[in-house]
Scaffold this active site. Structure first.
Site, PDB file in Angstrom:
ATOM      1  N   PRO A   1       1.148  16.668  -5.004  1.00  0.00           N
ATOM      2  CA  PRO A   1       0.855  15.521  -5.464  1.00  0.00           C
ATOM      3  C   PRO A   1       2.069  14.465  -5.106  1.00  0.00           C
ATOM      4  O   PRO A   1       1.653  13.309  -5.288  1.00  0.00           O
ATOM      5  CB  PRO A   1       1.468  16.067  -6.937  1.00  0.00           C
ATOM      6  CG  PRO A   1       1.830  17.461  -7.039  1.00  0.00           C
ATOM      7  CD  PRO A   1       1.492  18.071  -5.609  1.00  0.00           C
TER       8      PRO A   1
ATOM      9  N   GLU B   1      -2.716  -0.307  16.314  1.00  0.00           N
ATOM     10  CA  GLU B   1      -2.211   0.208  17.731  1.00  0.00           C
ATOM     11  C   GLU B   1      -2.473   1.542  17.628  1.00  0.00           C
ATOM     12  O   GLU B   1      -2.383   2.178  16.838  1.00  0.00           O
ATOM     13  CB  GLU B   1      -0.723  -0.240  17.750  1.00  0.00           C
ATOM     14  CG  GLU B   1      -0.461  -0.031  19.327  1.00  0.00           C
ATOM     15  CD  GLU B   1       1.307  -0.270  19.370  1.00  0.00           C
ATOM     16  OE1 GLU B   1       1.640  -0.048  20.648  1.00  0.00           O
ATOM     17  OE2 GLU B   1       1.576  -0.545  18.306  1.00  0.00           O
TER      18      GLU B   1
END
Lengths: 239, 239
Positions: free
Chosen positions: A85, A120
DNA sequence: CCAAAAGTGTTGCGATTACACCCATGG
DNA sequence: CCATGGGTGTAATCGCAACACTTTTGG
């Protein structure tokens, strides 16, 4: 969530990719530099959210095509799912990680479509312990480690190594895949006998090439066999 | 989904279980009869939705404890995730399937807590091709097949077989696990040599038992090794 | 004593390793 | 002609399957 119990918590589903290839005979992983928070500026595994009506597998295929431009010629399989979680600070995001293998020196990062949110893209070298020099975002270091381990294990008993090669390849090229992924040096002569002897593993094309230098080498394609019997055994670690 | 892109589609996350055991020397899977639509009245794999703040792994542990009452003494690992958009008619439900192995003849179905929504619980026999006589709900037949295949494969090279045995077990009991899961008859003598010779695989307890009849057999516990080298090889299929 | 299961010894074969050796090309 | 990689032959060795044989219990 209509039709489901009230207590069901909605989660976002992501498909992430461990894309491995060989660059200059060593293992590299495809990474994108994050342009947004969280982990802005960090390298991360490529991936994205699963869309409506899409399975995680299809989402992975789509991301892979977007990121590398490579359509087929790539091996893609599910790796594992990560559902801690706390793994994404934005909320409940569950990632179904996939492992992809692309041919050596195909799809150099410059040629990659910088589409989407990827600022990138680069091939980062993978170290012997399955990590990168720079830290990865989220729990991606863990996912990468699991992916590298899976690839190393599957080389032994599956026809996976050919996924790192071009459509047609020589026995020597195939052997250098094992050398690179395992970090070993297999005996070229015994390796040759073993893979050419395994039924269904290699399909001889009939032609030869001298692209690796030396005596012309016979070209092969992947054969119909998906598992390799007997397996290529990894040399034992020195005690 | 706050903090996430608008296009993200929320999904419900379920943790399902392939719980395998040996009953009378043959492979069985834990199943629950569905008391609600969809697939009402059909057998299904046990499972449930992942709760708030819970990982899929923890949810699987919780379900396993609820269903079998067995706390530890069980092997539990992630199997794979299933995310076909049409796999649940109620909506977008993604299942993280887990594989659990429990000791033979432990936790008979009568003793199981009939808590929760499970109306009826049973061990169903698994056929050689990894399926059950009666059809399973959802895509659970596929999940079961994947689980059985995983178990069969991992017996070869891992210490998994001991998960089907009690805390202390004899070499013969361990061998009968292989016989049952693979559907073969291994040579008792060679098997004995192999497993007692593998370093770290078996820890001798020092005592013996005659519970299997015949000459007293030495008792062992699982050793520290998780992988088995050399592996136990499955006899080749007759061509 | 007999049946049943546990263990040990031995032997032969096939796979694997380690290496010697030859082949065919480019420079 | 030599460096480079491709490919074949072969002997020593290892691992393993097959099976004879002994051990130790219960009935």
């Amino acid at each position: 969530m209509p039709g489901l119990p009230d207590a069901v918590v909605p989660v976002a589903l992501a498909a992430d990719l461990v894309v491995l290839t060989l660059v200059d005979g060593s293992l590299h992983v495809l990474a994108v530099r994050r342009a947004e928070a969280p982990f802005i500026g960090r390298w991360a595994l490529p991936g994205g959210f699963v869309r409506e009506g899409e399975s995680a597998q299809r989402a992975a295929e789509r991301e892979l095509a977007e990121e590398t431009g490579l359509g087929s010629r790539v091996h893609l399989e599910q790796l594992a799912s990560y559902s801690d979680p706390a793994r994404d600070p934005r909320g409940r995001v569950v990632s179904v990680a996939h492992l992809a293998l692309v041919p050596a020196d195909d799809a150099p990062p410059e040629a990659m479509r910088a589409g989407g949110d990827a600022a990138e893209v680069a091939w980062l070298p993978v170290t012997d312990d399955g990590s990168t020099a720079e830290p990865l975002a989220f729990d991606h270091a863990r996912i990468l480690r699991d992916g590298v381990e899976r690839a190393r294990a599957k080389l032994e008993y599956s026809a996976l190594a050919a996924a790192f090669c071009e459509e047609e390849f020589t026995v020597g090229e195939l052997r250098r895949v094992y050398d690179a992924v395992w970090g070993v040096r297999l005996d070229a002569r015994n390796f040759h006998r073993k893979v050419t002897g395994a039924r269904g593993f290699l399909d001889p094309v009939g032609t030869t090439t001298t692209r690796d230098g030396g005596r012309p080498a016979a070209l092969f394609r992947r054969g119909p066999a998906s598992t390799l019997n007997p397996p290529i055994t990894r040399p034992p670690e020195p005690d």
